[in-house]
Design a protein around this motif. Structure first.
Motif, PDB file in Angstrom:
ATOM      1  N   GLN A   1      -7.385  -0.703  11.260  1.00 33.23           N
ATOM      2  CA  GLN A   1      -8.208  -1.627  10.486  1.00 33.23           C
ATOM      3  C   GLN A   1      -9.296  -0.845   9.751  1.00 33.23           C
ATOM      4  O   GLN A   1      -9.171  -0.569   8.581  1.00 33.23           O
ATOM      5  CB  GLN A   1      -8.842  -2.687  11.414  1.00 33.23           C
TER       6      GLN A   1
ATOM      7  N   LEU B   1      -7.823   0.604   4.107  1.00 32.17           N
ATOM      8  CA  LEU B   1      -6.896  -0.201   3.298  1.00 32.17           C
ATOM      9  C   LEU B   1      -7.021  -1.695   3.592  1.00 32.17           C
ATOM     10  O   LEU B   1      -6.783  -2.517   2.706  1.00 32.17           O
ATOM     11  CB  LEU B   1      -5.453   0.247   3.541  1.00 32.17           C
ATOM     12  N   ALA B   2      -7.354  -2.046   4.815  1.00 35.12           N
ATOM     13  CA  ALA B   2      -7.453  -3.459   5.169  1.00 35.12           C
ATOM     14  C   ALA B   2      -8.519  -4.131   4.313  1.00 35.12           C
ATOM     15  O   ALA B   2      -9.648  -3.654   4.208  1.00 35.12           O
ATOM     16  CB  ALA B   2      -7.798  -3.609   6.645  1.00 35.12           C
TER      17      ALA B   2
ATOM     18  N   ALA C   1       3.550   0.244   7.820  1.00 35.01           N
ATOM     19  CA  ALA C   1       2.184   0.658   8.139  1.00 35.01           C
ATOM     20  C   ALA C   1       2.082   1.241   9.543  1.00 35.01           C
ATOM     21  O   ALA C   1       1.346   2.215   9.767  1.00 35.01           O
ATOM     22  CB  ALA C   1       1.244  -0.529   7.991  1.00 35.01           C
TER      23      ALA C   1
ATOM     24  N   GLN D   1      -5.010  -8.490   5.157  1.00 34.30           N
ATOM     25  CA  GLN D   1      -5.844  -8.140   6.307  1.00 34.30           C
ATOM     26  C   GLN D   1      -7.318  -8.353   5.975  1.00 34.30           C
ATOM     27  O   GLN D   1      -7.764  -8.085   4.850  1.00 34.30           O
ATOM     28  CB  GLN D   1      -5.618  -6.679   6.713  1.00 34.30           C
TER      29      GLN D   1
ATOM     30  N   TYR E   1      -1.432  -5.218   3.644  1.00 35.00           N
ATOM     31  CA  TYR E   1      -2.835  -4.816   3.712  1.00 35.00           C
ATOM     32  C   TYR E   1      -3.736  -5.776   2.935  1.00 35.00           C
ATOM     33  O   TYR E   1      -4.892  -5.996   3.316  1.00 35.00           O
ATOM     34  CB  TYR E   1      -3.008  -3.394   3.192  1.00 35.00           C
TER      35      TYR E   1
END
Length: 287
Positions: free
Chosen positions: A127, A138-139, A109, A185, A182
């Motif tokens: 983020q 994507l987080a 990433a 996150q 991800y």
């Protein structure tokens, strides 16, 4: 009483004699068929016993019947098990089953992969995505959803001028690692809705849909808070408005067709340009 055969010159005795000769010939033919062992038309089928009895002298005896043939049984039907009715796993599932390492996903990433994939943060941000970006945040998306999109890019089920090439450089282990990273996150926190006021058209479509146009509420699949409902139903809040609009237009025009049962294509086909713009603003303005 006159003889009806007399005009023909045939007496009764002569007729009976002729009949007797005919019967004798037929009997002789039948007897001969039994003697020489060659069946004639109308003879009963020969059995092993009659075949042995009628065989010429010096002929070898017929083979004895195989007792195992009479005792042979058809194979027993295969016993059904529960796995006979389980659908095969999709490729994204088998990739996740290999267990991606989150630290490897973080490395891809932030710095890209050794196989040439660009760093994810280059387009998607660390983020939260940039408000005007056409790339999604994507987080906070589920690992399952991310893995499915990456394998769809690889297989051509979803097309993108940049992502299709990047995804093809990733191994299944890389896909699992990125998806795991991800998926772990946290998603951005949503702001509280402003009290009062008239809901926008996008808000009404999200919460209630439009039954007159057979449009179900987006919340039915994506959650009332738009954070997603299930691993393959992504959260829509805090996504860039440009990305939301681009995807709805792609579904509406069949340029994106990796919704497995066609639900999004069917939904988007009934949206107007104004609906799409309002939904994009609603989801993009939530955080």
């Amino acid at each position: 009483m006159s003889n009806p055969l007399k005009p023909l010159g045939i007496g009764v005795g002569s007729a009976l004699a002729a009949t007797a000769v005919f019967v004798g010939i037929m009997h002789l033919g039948f007897s001969t068929s039994l003697i020489d062992g060659n069946p004639r038309a109308g003879d009963a089928p020969a059995t092993p016993a009659t075949a042995a009895a009628n065989a010429p002298a010096g002929s070898p005896p017929p083979p004895a019947p195989d007792p195992s043939a009479a005792q042979a049984k058809p194979p027993a039907p295969r016993e059904r098990t529960g796995t006979d009715f389980v659908a095969a796993k999709a490729r994204w599932e088998t990739a996740l089953d290999k267990g991606g390492a989150a630290d490897q996903g973080e490395k891809i990433a932030s710095a890209g992969s050794s196989t040439g994939a660009a760093a994810c943060v280059t387009c998607h941000g660390a983020q939260a995505a940039t408000a005007g970006s056409s790339f999604p945040r994507l987080a906070g998306l589920s690992a399952e959803y991310i893995a499915k999109q990456l394998t769809d890019y690889q297989d051509g089920a979803r097309a993108h001028p940049i992502m299709s090439g990047i995804a093809k450089t990733l191994s299944e282990a890389d896909i699992a690692a990125v998806a795991t990273y991800y998926g772990a996150q946290p998603a951005p926190a949503a702001k509280a809705a402003a009290p009062g006021g008239t809901p926008s058209a996008g808000a009404r479509l999200h919460t209630a849909g439009d039954m007159e146009r057979a449009l179900p509420a987006c919340a039915n699949c994506h959650g009332m808070d738009a954070r997603g409902a299930g691993p393959l139903m992504p959260g829509l809040f805090a996504q860039p408005s440009a990305y939301i609009a681009a995807q709805l237009n792609a579904f509406r025009g069949n340029q994106r067709a990796n919704d497995d049962q066609g639900e999004m294509r069917s939904f988007a086909s009934r949206l107007s340009d104004e609906d799409i713009a309002s939904l994009a603003d609603y989801y993009g303005l939530q955080p």
